[in-house]
Design a protein around this motif. Structure first.
Motif, short mmCIF file in Angstrom:
data_model
loop_
_atom_site.label_atom_id
_atom_site.label_comp_id
_atom_site.label_asym_id
_atom_site.label_seq_id
_atom_site.Cartn_x
_atom_site.Cartn_y
_atom_site.Cartn_z
N MET A 299 7.22 7.14 0.86
CA MET A 299 6.14 6.74 0.46
C MET A 299 6.34 5.97 -0.81
O MET A 299 5.88 5.07 -1.97
CB MET A 299 4.83 6.97 0.45
N SER A 303 6.97 2.50 -2.51
CA SER A 303 6.08 1.71 -3.34
C SER A 303 7.33 1.25 -4.66
O SER A 303 6.57 -0.04 -5.25
CB SER A 303 5.15 2.54 -3.98
N ILE A 315 -0.64 -2.24 -1.82
CA ILE A 315 -1.64 -1.88 -0.48
C ILE A 315 -2.08 -3.16 -0.79
O ILE A 315 -2.41 -3.90 -1.46
CB ILE A 315 -2.33 -1.01 -0.80
N LYS A 317 -4.62 -4.37 2.10
CA LYS A 317 -5.82 -4.07 3.28
C LYS A 317 -6.26 -5.62 4.14
O LYS A 317 -6.08 -6.03 3.58
CB LYS A 317 -7.15 -3.49 2.61
N TYR A 331 -5.03 0.16 5.87
CA TYR A 331 -4.20 0.53 4.62
C TYR A 331 -2.80 -0.14 5.27
O TYR A 331 -2.46 0.45 6.07
CB TYR A 331 -3.95 0.96 4.11
N LYS A 332 -1.74 -0.97 4.66
CA LYS A 332 -0.42 -1.35 4.70
C LYS A 332 -0.10 -1.41 3.63
O LYS A 332 -0.21 -2.17 2.52
CB LYS A 332 -0.05 -2.24 5.76
N PHE A 333 1.53 -1.29 2.92
CA PHE A 333 2.37 -1.19 2.30
C PHE A 333 2.46 -2.73 1.97
O PHE A 333 2.70 -3.50 3.88
CB PHE A 333 3.88 -1.01 2.16
N ARG A 334 1.76 -4.00 1.30
CA ARG A 334 2.30 -4.72 1.81
C ARG A 334 3.51 -5.65 1.76
O ARG A 334 4.87 -5.17 1.26
CB ARG A 334 2.27 -5.62 -0.13
N ASP A 369 5.82 0.89 6.93
CA ASP A 369 4.43 -0.07 6.52
C ASP A 369 3.53 0.98 6.84
O ASP A 369 1.83 0.32 6.18
CB ASP A 369 4.44 -1.65 6.32
N PRO A 372 0.50 4.38 5.08
CA PRO A 372 -0.85 4.18 4.03
C PRO A 372 -2.12 4.56 5.43
O PRO A 372 -3.16 5.27 5.23
CB PRO A 372 -1.32 3.08 3.57
N GLN A 373 -1.71 4.31 6.56
CA GLN A 373 -2.80 4.40 7.46
C GLN A 373 -2.94 5.96 7.84
O GLN A 373 -3.97 6.05 7.91
CB GLN A 373 -2.21 3.33 9.16
#
Length: 467
Positions: A299, A303, A315, A317, A331-334, A369, A372-373
């Motif tokens: 992560m 990032s 992030i 959302k 939430y996810k990584f963009r 991605d 983040p969940q």
């Protein structure tokens, strides 16, 4: 022939189980007192003294095995369910054993040895049954120990039954044909022919060449059910009934006895049980914390790369619909370029979508991605395992188009799920996805969750349908 073999097989099975119990008990004594793995006192009971209680132990365990349906035919029976029944029977057997020792004031018997016996016996029984299952399925594939069956009625239930039986020859079912009033004679499904109308059953039954009759009438033909059942029972052939309302009644319906009248409950959701829900939540919290620690380097690197290669927030959302139809932000990584909210809501991501960034394409394919969940899980919006949540506009669309779609919102949505490990992710059939989600909801067990998590590591991370 098959019935006689089944009786002999069951007796042999009971005998082998008795020998396994005796072996496990003797092995437990050796491990406890002779292996050097445990500290020993200066005095302990001999093996002969311990073995005397087997006169009571073996019958008790065999009765428990029978009570937990461990001597039912293994055609189509799941390994996981059978293993769980073995564990349950042995837990009760151990508790009864300890209770008897306590009431008899037999304090010289080692409780550690009884625990070792429990572990050895469970492993030995599960191992033996899996070997037995493998042998039986191998011989059935070769044409031995077959059951000859006839379907009565053509319906969705008949097609579903044949879909499963034909694709699993190891179950040992030979379908001789179908009797149906709503299909012409000679028509086929999955290579199985229509032999004629249901009236022809009166000619076929006296020939005594069938092991089972499977009634698969359509809903509109249920007025024939009583007559067909009476004919089958008079002939003595074993009869099964596959109802043609599996899209209404769950896989494992449960009934109530209303003074002798069976009342079928339409929906069974094991996670509505408080104990089940609490146990699942504890596993979610523990699992999310462990996963955050394990994947923190991934992560961190992700990032940094996102920040360096694409302007915008780290992030992303997005509003999704969760348990009890409550909205939450997932939430996810963009993985896309920053866009207006109206554009973002337009639809699914498509192949070669220009909005997806180069690093976004990689993290979507590898499911990075989604990491983040894990924080959604800690908050309580999501679970490690469950149906994937959808955006509000798609929920509104699908609930009108797909029967039973909204049932998925009776449980928390998941980071992974039964549909995902079976290949239904991204741009795939929403109908099939819902079928797998409903199966998960109605058949939930903690063991099922662990199986899905295990399969996720081999099937779920790489998403071929992610663009």
């Amino acid at each position: 022939m098959i019935k006689d073999n089944q009786k002999l097989f069951n007796r042999l099975h009971v005998l082998i189980d008795a020998l396994i119990i005796i072996f496990s008990y003797g092995a437990a004594w050796f491990i406890r007192f002779k292996s050097g793995l445990f500290a020993l006192s200066s005095w302990y009971l001999s093996l002969n003294q311990y073995m005397k209680v087997l006169v009571f132990v073996v019958p008790i365990y065999l009765i428990l095995y029978y009570a937990f349906q461990l001597y039912t035919p293994k055609r189509g029976q799941g390994r996981r369910i059978e293993a769980w029944h073995i564990v349950q029977a042995n837990i009760i057997g151990l508790l009864v054993f300890i209770l008897i020792l306590y009431l008899a004031k037999m304090t010289d018997y080692s409780r550690k040895m009884l625990f070792v016996f429990f572990c050895v016996n469970v492993v030995a029984e599960i191992g033996f049954r899996n070997v037995l299952r493998w042998i039986l399925r191998k011989y059935r594939k070769q044409g031995y120990n077959q059951k000859h069956i006839l379907l009565v009625g053509y319906s969705r239930a008949a097609e579903g039954y044949l879909d499963r039986v034909v694709t699993h020859p190891e179950w040992g079912y030979i379908v001789k044909g179908i009797l149906a009033d709503n299909k012409p004679e000679g028509e086929e499904y999955r290579g199985i022919k229509i032999l004629g109308g249901t009236d022809k059953l009166a000619e076929i039954l006296p020939q005594n060449q069938l092991d089972e009759i499977v009634i698969t009438l359509g809903l509109a033909e249920y007025h024939k059910l009583g007559r067909i059942v009476n004919m089958c029972e008079k002939s003595g052939v074993h009869t099964k009934f596959v109802p043609d309302y599996n899209n209404i009644i769950p896989t494992k319906p449960y009934t109530e006895d209303l003074m002798g009248m069976p009342v079928i409950n339409i929906r069974r959701v094991p996670l509505n049980n408080m104990l089940n829900a609490v146990a699942k939540r504890c596993v979610d919290i523990f699992g999310a914390l462990v996963a955050i620690i394990l994947f923190s380097p991934v992560m961190l690197v992700t990032s940094i790369i996102i920040k360096v290669t694409s302007p915008g927030p780290l992030i992303f959302k997005q509003e999704r619909i969760g348990k009890h139809n409550r909205p939450f932000y997932m939430y996810k990584f963009r993985s896309m370029v920053v866009q207006d909210e109206k554009d973002e809501k337009k639809g699914w991501t498509t192949k070669n979508d220009p909005r997806v960034t180069p690093i976004g394409r990689f993290i979507r394919k590898t499911s990075i991605d989604e990491l983040p969940q894990l924080f959604n899980i800690l908050i309580g919006d999501m679970s490690l395992v469950g149906p994937r949540p959808e955006r509000p506009q798609f929920v509104e669309k699908f609930k009108e188009e797909i029967p039973r779609y909204m049932i998925k919102h009776q449980v928390r949505p998941g980071l992974t799920g039964w549909a995902q490990v079976n290949g239904y992710r991204g741009d795939t059939s929403i109908q099939k996805r819902i079928e797998f989600d409903l199966y998960y909801i109605e058949n939930w067990t903690m063991g099922f969750d662990f199986k899905i998590i295990f399969l996720t590591f081999f099937k779920g991370f790489i998403n071929r349908n992610a663009y």
